[in-house]
Enzyme design. Structure first.
Site, PDB file in Angstrom:
ATOM      1  N   LYS A 167     -57.842   1.558 -36.487  1.00 24.85           N
ATOM      2  CA  LYS A 167     -58.849   1.029 -35.588  1.00 24.85           C
ATOM      3  C   LYS A 167     -58.260  -0.065 -34.704  1.00 24.85           C
ATOM      4  O   LYS A 167     -58.799  -0.394 -33.655  1.00 24.85           O
ATOM      5  CB  LYS A 167     -60.008   0.386 -36.400  1.00 24.85           C
ATOM      6  CG  LYS A 167     -60.621   1.249 -37.446  1.00 24.85           C
ATOM      7  CD  LYS A 167     -61.621   0.381 -38.277  1.00 24.85           C
ATOM      8  CE  LYS A 167     -62.143   1.182 -39.440  1.00 24.85           C
ATOM      9  NZ  LYS A 167     -62.944   0.350 -40.336  1.00 24.85           N
ATOM     10  N   GLY A 168     -57.177  -0.660 -35.143  1.00 27.16           N
ATOM     11  CA  GLY A 168     -56.664  -1.887 -34.519  1.00 27.16           C
ATOM     12  C   GLY A 168     -56.335  -1.779 -33.043  1.00 27.16           C
ATOM     13  O   GLY A 168     -56.444  -2.749 -32.311  1.00 27.16           O
ATOM     14  N   GLU A 199     -50.373   1.739 -30.124  1.00 26.98           N
ATOM     15  CA  GLU A 199     -50.443   1.085 -31.439  1.00 26.98           C
ATOM     16  C   GLU A 199     -50.736  -0.402 -31.270  1.00 26.98           C
ATOM     17  O   GLU A 199     -50.370  -1.000 -30.260  1.00 26.98           O
ATOM     18  CB  GLU A 199     -49.099   1.235 -32.164  1.00 26.98           C
ATOM     19  CG  GLU A 199     -49.107   2.228 -33.307  1.00 26.98           C
ATOM     20  CD  GLU A 199     -49.876   1.756 -34.538  1.00 26.98           C
ATOM     21  OE1 GLU A 199     -50.799   0.922 -34.413  1.00 26.98           O
ATOM     22  OE2 GLU A 199     -49.557   2.245 -35.627  1.00 26.98           O
ATOM     23  N   ASP A 200     -51.362  -0.987 -32.269  1.00 30.22           N
ATOM     24  CA  ASP A 200     -51.602  -2.426 -32.215  1.00 30.22           C
ATOM     25  C   ASP A 200     -50.337  -3.217 -32.545  1.00 30.22           C
ATOM     26  O   ASP A 200     -49.946  -4.101 -31.807  1.00 30.22           O
ATOM     27  CB  ASP A 200     -52.770  -2.836 -33.138  1.00 30.22           C
ATOM     28  CG  ASP A 200     -52.633  -2.320 -34.568  1.00 30.22           C
ATOM     29  OD1 ASP A 200     -51.641  -1.625 -34.886  1.00 30.22           O
ATOM     30  OD2 ASP A 200     -53.530  -2.608 -35.387  1.00 30.22           O
ATOM     31  N   ASP A 219     -44.764  -3.197 -37.628  1.00 27.65           N
ATOM     32  CA  ASP A 219     -44.311  -4.178 -38.621  1.00 27.65           C
ATOM     33  C   ASP A 219     -43.044  -3.611 -39.274  1.00 27.65           C
ATOM     34  O   ASP A 219     -41.965  -3.710 -38.706  1.00 27.65           O
ATOM     35  CB  ASP A 219     -45.472  -4.372 -39.602  1.00 27.65           C
ATOM     36  CG  ASP A 219     -45.251  -5.487 -40.597  1.00 27.65           C
ATOM     37  OD1 ASP A 219     -44.531  -6.437 -40.288  1.00 27.65           O
ATOM     38  OD2 ASP A 219     -45.814  -5.413 -41.709  1.00 27.65           O
ATOM     39  N   LYS A 221     -42.946  -6.990 -34.752  1.00 23.84           N
ATOM     40  CA  LYS A 221     -42.297  -8.035 -35.550  1.00 23.84           C
ATOM     41  C   LYS A 221     -40.900  -7.526 -35.891  1.00 23.84           C
ATOM     42  O   LYS A 221     -40.695  -6.931 -36.951  1.00 23.84           O
ATOM     43  CB  LYS A 221     -43.077  -8.261 -36.854  1.00 23.84           C
ATOM     44  CG  LYS A 221     -44.435  -8.903 -36.674  1.00 23.84           C
ATOM     45  CD  LYS A 221     -45.010  -9.289 -38.024  1.00 23.84           C
ATOM     46  CE  LYS A 221     -46.315  -8.609 -38.270  1.00 23.84           C
ATOM     47  NZ  LYS A 221     -46.946  -8.958 -39.554  1.00 23.84           N
ATOM     48  N   PHE A 242     -48.345 -12.834 -40.576  1.00 28.09           N
ATOM     49  CA  PHE A 242     -49.473 -11.904 -40.524  1.00 28.09           C
ATOM     50  C   PHE A 242     -50.456 -12.421 -39.483  1.00 28.09           C
ATOM     51  O   PHE A 242     -50.882 -13.567 -39.538  1.00 28.09           O
ATOM     52  CB  PHE A 242     -50.142 -11.771 -41.893  1.00 28.09           C
ATOM     53  CG  PHE A 242     -51.063 -10.586 -41.954  1.00 28.09           C
ATOM     54  CD1 PHE A 242     -50.585  -9.327 -42.286  1.00 28.09           C
ATOM     55  CD2 PHE A 242     -52.411 -10.728 -41.630  1.00 28.09           C
ATOM     56  CE1 PHE A 242     -51.431  -8.224 -42.303  1.00 28.09           C
ATOM     57  CE2 PHE A 242     -53.262  -9.627 -41.643  1.00 28.09           C
ATOM     58  CZ  PHE A 242     -52.771  -8.380 -41.988  1.00 28.09           C
ATOM     59  N   VAL A 243     -50.792 -11.569 -38.515  1.00 24.94           N
ATOM     60  CA  VAL A 243     -51.658 -12.021 -37.421  1.00 24.94           C
ATOM     61  C   VAL A 243     -52.958 -11.209 -37.356  1.00 24.94           C
ATOM     62  O   VAL A 243     -53.012 -10.068 -37.813  1.00 24.94           O
ATOM     63  CB  VAL A 243     -50.938 -11.933 -36.049  1.00 24.94           C
ATOM     64  CG1 VAL A 243     -49.804 -12.932 -35.971  1.00 24.94           C
ATOM     65  CG2 VAL A 243     -50.443 -10.522 -35.769  1.00 24.94           C
ATOM     66  N   ASP A 300     -56.865  -6.836 -37.886  1.00 28.40           N
ATOM     67  CA  ASP A 300     -57.762  -7.332 -38.928  1.00 28.40           C
ATOM     68  C   ASP A 300     -57.016  -7.827 -40.148  1.00 28.40           C
ATOM     69  O   ASP A 300     -55.847  -7.523 -40.361  1.00 28.40           O
ATOM     70  CB  ASP A 300     -58.686  -6.205 -39.392  1.00 28.40           C
ATOM     71  CG  ASP A 300     -57.933  -5.195 -40.261  1.00 28.40           C
ATOM     72  OD1 ASP A 300     -56.938  -4.626 -39.776  1.00 28.40           O
ATOM     73  OD2 ASP A 300     -58.317  -5.001 -41.424  1.00 28.40           O
ATOM     74  N   ARG A 335     -61.232  -8.881 -36.123  1.00 27.71           N
ATOM     75  CA  ARG A 335     -60.869  -7.995 -35.008  1.00 27.71           C
ATOM     76  C   ARG A 335     -61.448  -8.505 -33.691  1.00 27.71           C
ATOM     77  O   ARG A 335     -60.910  -8.261 -32.623  1.00 27.71           O
ATOM     78  CB  ARG A 335     -61.402  -6.576 -35.244  1.00 27.71           C
ATOM     79  CG  ARG A 335     -60.779  -5.842 -36.414  1.00 27.71           C
ATOM     80  CD  ARG A 335     -61.160  -4.361 -36.367  1.00 27.71           C
ATOM     81  NE  ARG A 335     -60.926  -3.667 -37.626  1.00 27.71           N
ATOM     82  CZ  ARG A 335     -59.761  -3.137 -37.998  1.00 27.71           C
ATOM     83  NH1 ARG A 335     -58.729  -3.219 -37.202  1.00 27.71           N
ATOM     84  NH2 ARG A 335     -59.639  -2.527 -39.158  1.00 27.71           N
TER      85      ARG A 335
END
Ligand code: IMP
Ligand code: MG
Length: 189
Positions: free
Chosen positions: A43-44, A99-100, A103, A131, A152-153, A159, A165
């Site tokens: 969902k990001g 993509e959000d 990582d 990242k 972690f953001v 989220d 969000r």
């Protein structure tokens, strides 16, 4: 009032708007004369997609995918399952995955393999955040919004346990003060 769990702001609202507009211009130039299919990873990436897409000047369509990765609340194991697949075949299409955040890269690696097997004409990636320090696999990411440190953001679609969000900026989550999480889970990214 600002949530006590939120830490440093990494990307302000106006920086997001500015960078997303620039990405839209770059993508429009690169895909001039072609028709683009944006594959948004739920969902990001939804917030990023909707801003990015409004800046595109090439004909484009959108489809959605949802994947779940097994792992802890903040760490993926790389074991990925498709929860919602695309509605249309992508063979012969110009596909851009939206993509959000990348990582470890394991989720994206899985997605790239799964979509490449469907023989699109081209397959590229546009990620809002990356990242680099955390990467476990090297991946070709054509468009990147911002490189961020190993934190972690949350916010602008990202989220933590489905919260945050709605923040209009990207901020670190102060994990020391984050709500306690149960062990293993399966999470929609
Ligand atoms: P990866 O497979 O380790 O590259 O990460 C996959 C997914 O984990 C991303 O698509 C996000 O949904 C989530 N994720 C990774 N880092 C963060 C973060 O800092 N904030 C929120 N979600 C994250
Ligand atoms: Mg997520």
């Amino acid at each position: 009032m600002r949530d006590a769990h939120l830490g440093q702001i990494f990307v302000q609202q106006d920086e997001l708007a500015h960078r997303v507009r620039a990405l839209g211009e770059q993508i429009s130039a690169d895909y001039a004369g072609r028709e683009l299919l944006l594959v948004c990873v739920l969902k990001g990436a939804v917030f990023f997609l909707s801003d990015l897409m409004r800046g595109l000047e090439v004909p484009c369509q959108v489809d959605f995918m949802a994947v779940a990765s097994y792992g802890s609340q903040t760490e993926t194991s790389g074991v990925v399952r498709i929860m919602k697949d695309l509605e249309e075949p992508i063979a012969g299409r110009e596909v851009l995955i939206v993509e959000d955040i990348v990582d470890s890269g394991l989720t994206l690696q899985y997605l790239l393999r799964a979509l490449r097997a469907r023989e699109p004409a081209t397959l590229e990636v546009c990620a809002l955040l990356t990242k680099p320090e955390r990467r476990k696999v090297e991946l070709p990411i054509r468009y990147v919004g911002f490189e961020i440190p190993n934190r972690f953001v949350v916010g602008y679609g990202l989220d933590h346990a489905e919260r945050f969000r709605n923040l209009p900026y990207v901020a670190a989550l102060d994990e020391g003060r984050a709500p306690a999480e149960a062990g293993s889970r399966q999470s929609p990214t």
